[in-house]
Design an enzyme around this catalytic site. Sequence first.
Site, mmCIF file in Angstrom:
data_model
loop_
_atom_site.group_PDB
_atom_site.id
_atom_site.type_symbol
_atom_site.label_atom_id
_atom_site.label_comp_id
_atom_site.label_asym_id
_atom_site.label_seq_id
_atom_site.Cartn_x
_atom_site.Cartn_y
_atom_site.Cartn_z
ATOM 1 N N ASP A 11 -8.202 -4.019 4.830
ATOM 2 C CA ASP A 11 -7.463 -4.274 3.584
ATOM 3 C C ASP A 11 -6.794 -2.958 3.192
ATOM 4 O O ASP A 11 -7.057 -1.911 3.792
ATOM 5 C CB ASP A 11 -8.449 -4.724 2.481
ATOM 6 N N SER A 12 -5.978 -3.032 2.146
ATOM 7 C CA SER A 12 -5.341 -1.802 1.662
ATOM 8 C C SER A 12 -6.363 -0.879 0.982
ATOM 9 O O SER A 12 -6.153 0.319 0.905
ATOM 10 C CB SER A 12 -4.245 -2.163 0.660
ATOM 11 N N CYS A 74 -6.936 -9.262 3.524
ATOM 12 C CA CYS A 74 -5.896 -8.912 2.560
ATOM 13 C C CYS A 74 -4.847 -10.009 2.631
ATOM 14 O O CYS A 74 -4.343 -10.317 3.722
ATOM 15 C CB CYS A 74 -5.304 -7.564 2.958
ATOM 16 N N GLU A 155 -8.200 -1.283 -8.590
ATOM 17 C CA GLU A 155 -8.455 -0.122 -7.741
ATOM 18 C C GLU A 155 -8.714 1.120 -8.597
ATOM 19 O O GLU A 155 -9.500 1.985 -8.236
ATOM 20 C CB GLU A 155 -7.247 0.081 -6.814
ATOM 21 N N CYS A 187 -5.564 -12.775 -3.833
ATOM 22 C CA CYS A 187 -5.616 -11.352 -3.516
ATOM 23 C C CYS A 187 -7.091 -11.008 -3.472
ATOM 24 O O CYS A 187 -7.850 -11.400 -4.370
ATOM 25 C CB CYS A 187 -4.908 -10.525 -4.594
ATOM 26 N N HIS A 189 -8.630 -8.453 -4.084
ATOM 27 C CA HIS A 189 -9.125 -7.610 -5.173
ATOM 28 C C HIS A 189 -9.617 -8.466 -6.354
ATOM 29 O O HIS A 189 -10.440 -8.020 -7.140
ATOM 30 C CB HIS A 189 -8.020 -6.688 -5.693
HETATM 31 N N1 DGL Z 1 -6.151 -6.953 -1.526
HETATM 32 C C1 DGL Z 1 -4.827 -7.173 -1.109
HETATM 33 C C2 DGL Z 1 -4.402 -8.607 -1.093
HETATM 34 O O1 DGL Z 1 -5.253 -9.451 -0.884
HETATM 35 C C3 DGL Z 1 -3.762 -6.173 -1.413
HETATM 36 C C4 DGL Z 1 -3.616 -5.628 -2.755
HETATM 37 C C5 DGL Z 1 -2.594 -4.521 -2.688
HETATM 38 O O2 DGL Z 1 -2.845 -3.546 -1.971
HETATM 39 O O3 DGL Z 1 -1.524 -4.663 -3.297
HETATM 40 O O4 DGL Z 1 -3.255 -8.919 -1.243
#
Ligand code: DGL
Length: 268
Positions: A11-12, A74, A155, A187, A189
């Site tokens: 993931d990012s 992600c 984050e 997402c 996150h």
């Molecule tokens: N967690 C990621 C997603 O599911 C990326 C969030 C990001 O880095 O913008 O899209």
Amino acid sequence: MNANQPIGVFDSGIGGLTVAKAVRKLLPRERLIYFGDTAHLPYGDKSTAAIQAYSVKIVDVLLQAGCKLILIACNSASAAAFELVKEYAGSRAHVVNVIDPVVSHLGIYHAGQKVGLIGTKQTINSGVYTKKVDSLHAGIVLQALATPLLAPMIEEGFQRDEVSDTIIQSYLNQEDLHGIQALVLGCTHYPLIKRQIDAYFAHQVAIIDSSEIVARAVKEFLETRELLNEGPTGEDRFLVSDFTAAFQHATSLFFGKSVKLERYALWE
Ligand code: DGL
């Protein structure tokens, strides 16, 4: 491919840890190698070409580490780079994304409903969810809304306070989401703010958190291919492209112990 090879997850940043944790819980014998591309976060605002380049570099690292399966934890990278990564990995490793299992779940449990979707600009603008949901012909009306502030907010550690409450409320209050019966957290996150989202809708909307759905899909995928590890388990590894306090804090929080982070620069 051998059952005792590890599973690569990327993931990012910390978002994919929600998925990694669910995989760890469901498949305790599997060894995980997690890559958080903290140097390039957030992915959601990047171009498709940039996310593809980062993803291929990370997949290279995970392939070198001998992963049998790579889980793109992600949504933004799943939307932008799944087909490319799958082709790139070829017969070296299987590749699973976080979008397909959720779409299948919608088809089974939410047919005929009005369903909301929140995610990054990359995920929403790609139209991938809409395309896949429409191809189910399950009468689902998908209302997609980009919520670009949420991933950086999470984050940065704003998760259960006034700042996050205000931002969450102003997004969820958008007309697009009025009258939905379910909401996809598109997402990885967002499970970290699931409780606030659920409270906003007064527990009247089904909140679809992909982490457990995806973990079950990974289990099924490995089971059918007889790739579930039955041998001894090894230590998980956590790689980051840049050290961040947020990542260190989140990994300890998620895995209940202080984990050792390895820095791995994708370009040097
Ligand atoms: N967690 C990621 C997603 O599911 C990326 C969030 C990001 O880095 O913008 O899209």
